[in-house]
Motif scaffolding. Structure first.
Motif, PDB file in Angstrom:
ATOM      1  N   ARG A   1       0.631  -1.185  -0.179  1.00  0.00           N
ATOM      2  CA  ARG A   1       0.014   0.034   0.082  1.00  0.00           C
ATOM      3  C   ARG A   1       1.011   1.257  -0.056  1.00  0.00           C
ATOM      4  O   ARG A   1       0.618   2.166  -0.796  1.00  0.00           O
ATOM      5  CB  ARG A   1      -0.969   0.188   1.311  1.00  0.00           C
TER       6      ARG A   1
ATOM      7  N   GLN B   1      -9.629   9.907  -3.433  1.00  0.00           N
ATOM      8  CA  GLN B   1      -9.377   8.286  -3.446  1.00  0.00           C
ATOM      9  C   GLN B   1      -8.089   7.957  -2.949  1.00  0.00           C
ATOM     10  O   GLN B   1      -7.772   6.768  -2.594  1.00  0.00           O
ATOM     11  CB  GLN B   1      -9.634   7.982  -5.297  1.00  0.00           C
TER      12      GLN B   1
ATOM     13  N   ASP C   1      -8.406  -3.486  -1.520  1.00  0.00           N
ATOM     14  CA  ASP C   1      -8.914  -3.696  -3.066  1.00  0.00           C
ATOM     15  C   ASP C   1      -9.791  -2.638  -3.365  1.00  0.00           C
ATOM     16  O   ASP C   1      -9.593  -2.349  -4.472  1.00  0.00           O
ATOM     17  CB  ASP C   1      -9.354  -5.038  -3.114  1.00  0.00           C
ATOM     18  N   SER C   2     -10.725  -2.445  -2.571  1.00  0.00           N
ATOM     19  CA  SER C   2     -11.653  -1.454  -2.883  1.00  0.00           C
ATOM     20  C   SER C   2     -11.137  -0.052  -3.169  1.00  0.00           C
ATOM     21  O   SER C   2     -11.411   0.648  -4.328  1.00  0.00           O
ATOM     22  CB  SER C   2     -12.945  -1.731  -2.021  1.00  0.00           C
TER      23      SER C   2
ATOM     24  N   LYS D   1      -7.886   0.639  -3.601  1.00  0.00           N
ATOM     25  CA  LYS D   1      -7.011   0.624  -4.686  1.00  0.00           C
ATOM     26  C   LYS D   1      -7.710   0.834  -6.253  1.00  0.00           C
ATOM     27  O   LYS D   1      -7.324   1.724  -7.027  1.00  0.00           O
ATOM     28  CB  LYS D   1      -6.158  -0.543  -4.747  1.00  0.00           C
ATOM     29  N   ASP D   2      -8.941   0.002  -6.291  1.00  0.00           N
ATOM     30  CA  ASP D   2      -9.707  -0.005  -7.475  1.00  0.00           C
ATOM     31  C   ASP D   2     -10.305   1.416  -7.828  1.00  0.00           C
ATOM     32  O   ASP D   2     -10.339   1.738  -8.941  1.00  0.00           O
ATOM     33  CB  ASP D   2     -10.625  -1.068  -7.546  1.00  0.00           C
ATOM     34  N   GLY D   3     -10.703   1.914  -6.629  1.00  0.00           N
ATOM     35  CA  GLY D   3     -11.337   3.176  -6.671  1.00  0.00           C
ATOM     36  C   GLY D   3     -10.397   4.335  -7.077  1.00  0.00           C
ATOM     37  O   GLY D   3     -10.923   5.181  -7.897  1.00  0.00           O
TER      38      GLY D   3
ATOM     39  N   LYS E   1      -7.540   3.828  -8.903  1.00  0.00           N
ATOM     40  CA  LYS E   1      -7.410   3.543 -10.570  1.00  0.00           C
ATOM     41  C   LYS E   1      -8.257   3.991 -11.464  1.00  0.00           C
ATOM     42  O   LYS E   1      -8.005   4.777 -12.407  1.00  0.00           O
ATOM     43  CB  LYS E   1      -7.044   1.812 -10.779  1.00  0.00           C
ATOM     44  N   LYS E   2      -9.561   3.840 -11.027  1.00  0.00           N
ATOM     45  CA  LYS E   2     -10.671   4.041 -11.934  1.00  0.00           C
ATOM     46  C   LYS E   2     -10.684   5.631 -12.022  1.00  0.00           C
ATOM     47  O   LYS E   2     -10.867   6.405 -13.012  1.00  0.00           O
ATOM     48  CB  LYS E   2     -12.096   3.769 -11.501  1.00  0.00           C
TER      49      LYS E   2
ATOM     50  N   GLU F   1      -7.616   6.830 -14.163  1.00  0.00           N
ATOM     51  CA  GLU F   1      -8.151   6.548 -15.526  1.00  0.00           C
ATOM     52  C   GLU F   1      -8.923   7.793 -16.115  1.00  0.00           C
ATOM     53  O   GLU F   1      -8.827   8.419 -17.105  1.00  0.00           O
ATOM     54  CB  GLU F   1      -8.509   5.429 -15.925  1.00  0.00           C
TER      55      GLU F   1
END
Length: 148
Positions: free
Chosen positions: A52, A105, A118-119, A121-123, A125-126, A129
């Motif tokens: 992290r 984020q 995971d949530s 990290k994905d948030g 990344k989205k 992008e």
């Protein structure tokens, strides 16, 4: 001879008693398993937190680069005509809003627990992008509107 057999009996009892004490009881075995499990979980948790920290540092660099791009775009727009400035104002605000969301984020990723990692990290990344796409569109718009 009697003392010899008494000594042998005594040593046998001591050896048996010591041997029994070496074998852990069920509660000792459970405690040992709990301890080993807690240690393994802590090791995974440490690794996750280490991951992290690396992720947050890398993404902070990406966010800094986007902020630098935003400053450069703003400077180009400021040196342009009033019409271009007026048209660019909402676009710049949208980029600032995306950057603010990206900061949020990243804070979520910094504060993430193992269960939310995971949530978070994905948030991020989205959001990254989406921000990156917005910046690319803004760069294209600026290059179309303003001669280099």
């Amino acid at each position: 001879m009697k003392s010899k057999s008494l000594a042998i009996t005594f040593l046998s009892v001591v050896a048996f008693a010591v041997g029994c004490n070496q074998e852990p009881t069920t509660s000792q075995q459970i405690d040992k398993v709990k301890s080993e499990t807690a240690t393994a979980a802590q090791d995974m948790k440490d690794y996750t937190f280490a991951q992290r920290a690396e992720f947050v540092a890398k993404m902070q660099g990406q966010l800094d680069a986007l902020n630098k791009d935003l400053d450069q775009l703003s400077a180009k727009i400021e040196s342009s005509s009033d019409a271009v400035k007026a048209e660019a104002k909402p676009k710049l605000q949208a980029l600032r809003d995306q950057t603010a969301e990206l900061n949020k984020q990243l804070d979520n990723a910094k504060d993430a627990t193992e269960s939310t990692w995971d949530s978070a990290k994905d948030g991020f990344k989205k959001a990254y992008e989406s921000s990156k796409d917005g910046f690319n569109q803004a760069r294209q718009w600026v290059s179309d509107k303003i001669a280099p």
